[in-house]
Design a protein around this motif. Sequence first.
Motif, PDB file in Angstrom:
ATOM      1  N   TRP A  13      37.372  39.622  37.972  1.00  0.00           N
ATOM      2  CA  TRP A  13      37.179  38.593  39.004  1.00  0.00           C
ATOM      3  C   TRP A  13      37.323  39.183  40.401  1.00  0.00           C
ATOM      4  O   TRP A  13      38.216  39.985  40.652  1.00  0.00           O
TER       5      TRP A  13
ATOM      6  N   ASP B 217      37.205  37.827  44.637  1.00  0.00           N
ATOM      7  CA  ASP B 217      37.204  36.695  45.557  1.00  0.00           C
ATOM      8  C   ASP B 217      35.825  36.622  46.237  1.00  0.00           C
ATOM      9  O   ASP B 217      35.341  37.623  46.779  1.00  0.00           O
TER      10      ASP B 217
ATOM     11  N   GLN C 222      25.522  31.307  44.374  1.00  0.00           N
ATOM     12  CA  GLN C 222      25.438  30.272  43.335  1.00  0.00           C
ATOM     13  C   GLN C 222      24.032  30.200  42.737  1.00  0.00           C
ATOM     14  O   GLN C 222      23.883  30.014  41.527  1.00  0.00           O
TER      15      GLN C 222
ATOM     16  N   SER D 271      34.256  31.176  38.762  1.00  0.00           N
ATOM     17  CA  SER D 271      35.465  30.530  38.242  1.00  0.00           C
ATOM     18  C   SER D 271      35.385  29.015  38.405  1.00  0.00           C
ATOM     19  O   SER D 271      34.633  28.496  39.234  1.00  0.00           O
ATOM     20  N   ASP D 272      36.186  28.317  37.617  1.00  0.00           N
ATOM     21  CA  ASP D 272      36.192  26.850  37.648  1.00  0.00           C
ATOM     22  C   ASP D 272      36.496  26.294  39.036  1.00  0.00           C
ATOM     23  O   ASP D 272      35.976  25.253  39.415  1.00  0.00           O
ATOM     24  N   ASP D 273      37.327  27.007  39.802  1.00  0.00           N
ATOM     25  CA  ASP D 273      37.655  26.524  41.148  1.00  0.00           C
ATOM     26  C   ASP D 273      36.626  26.931  42.197  1.00  0.00           C
ATOM     27  O   ASP D 273      36.736  26.570  43.365  1.00  0.00           O
ATOM     28  N   GLY D 274      35.596  27.708  41.789  1.00  0.00           N
ATOM     29  CA  GLY D 274      34.523  28.103  42.698  1.00  0.00           C
ATOM     30  C   GLY D 274      34.901  29.180  43.695  1.00  0.00           C
ATOM     31  O   GLY D 274      34.114  29.500  44.590  1.00  0.00           O
ATOM     32  N   GLN D 275      36.079  29.788  43.536  1.00  0.00           N
ATOM     33  CA  GLN D 275      36.567  30.775  44.506  1.00  0.00           C
ATOM     34  C   GLN D 275      36.296  32.224  44.106  1.00  0.00           C
ATOM     35  O   GLN D 275      36.357  33.107  44.948  1.00  0.00           O
ATOM     36  N   ARG D 276      36.023  32.453  42.806  1.00  0.00           N
ATOM     37  CA  ARG D 276      35.880  33.828  42.314  1.00  0.00           C
ATOM     38  C   ARG D 276      34.606  33.979  41.497  1.00  0.00           C
ATOM     39  O   ARG D 276      34.087  33.021  40.943  1.00  0.00           O
TER      40      ARG D 276
END
Length: 192
Positions: free
Chosen positions: A33, A35, A56, A70-75
């Motif tokens: 992963w 950032d 994206q 990642s699920d939080d959209g940060q990584r």
Amino acid sequence: MDTKQLNETSKFLSYVLRHEPQAIGLQLDSEGWADIESLIAGAAKDGRTLDISLIQTVVSSSDKKRFSISDDGQRIRAVQGHSTASVNLQHVEKEPPELLYHGTATRFLESILQQGLIAGSRHHVHLSQDIPTAIAVGQRYGKPVVLKIEALRMHQQGFKFFQAENGVWLTNHVPMSFIHQDLAQYSARSDL
């Protein structure tokens, strides 16, 4: 966004997320992963313009599903194909189907016949579940040839198999005794 921009961005992401994160000062954790903000900043220092929308689009439009956000959209990470030592993805071991396929170029056959399939600079040997995908992989490296792998028999003899998020099968090594060349008739057909 045009196809050329998407392809160039995908190649850049493959390069930094699989092989050379340090080329743009990027840090990957042990699961690969990175950032996204650091990726964008590192790319800018390298003269590349990336933004979250472009990243994206590349991730969602890739037919090979090379990347995951990642699920939080940060990584973001590459789902397989790493050669950098800092990444050691923990794939779940899985029982493979009876047969898997490896696409390669005819120029590599002599080496494969001597040592089987080895990971080389990557962490794993990559195998496909179908012949058309294996042909497409082989075409990237020259005149393609498809090798048939007795995956289930390997597994029954203790070899470990994993499946990446994008469906690619992974194993550490395929000895010659599990490789069959009888798929030469599938090599480079112009109608594919």
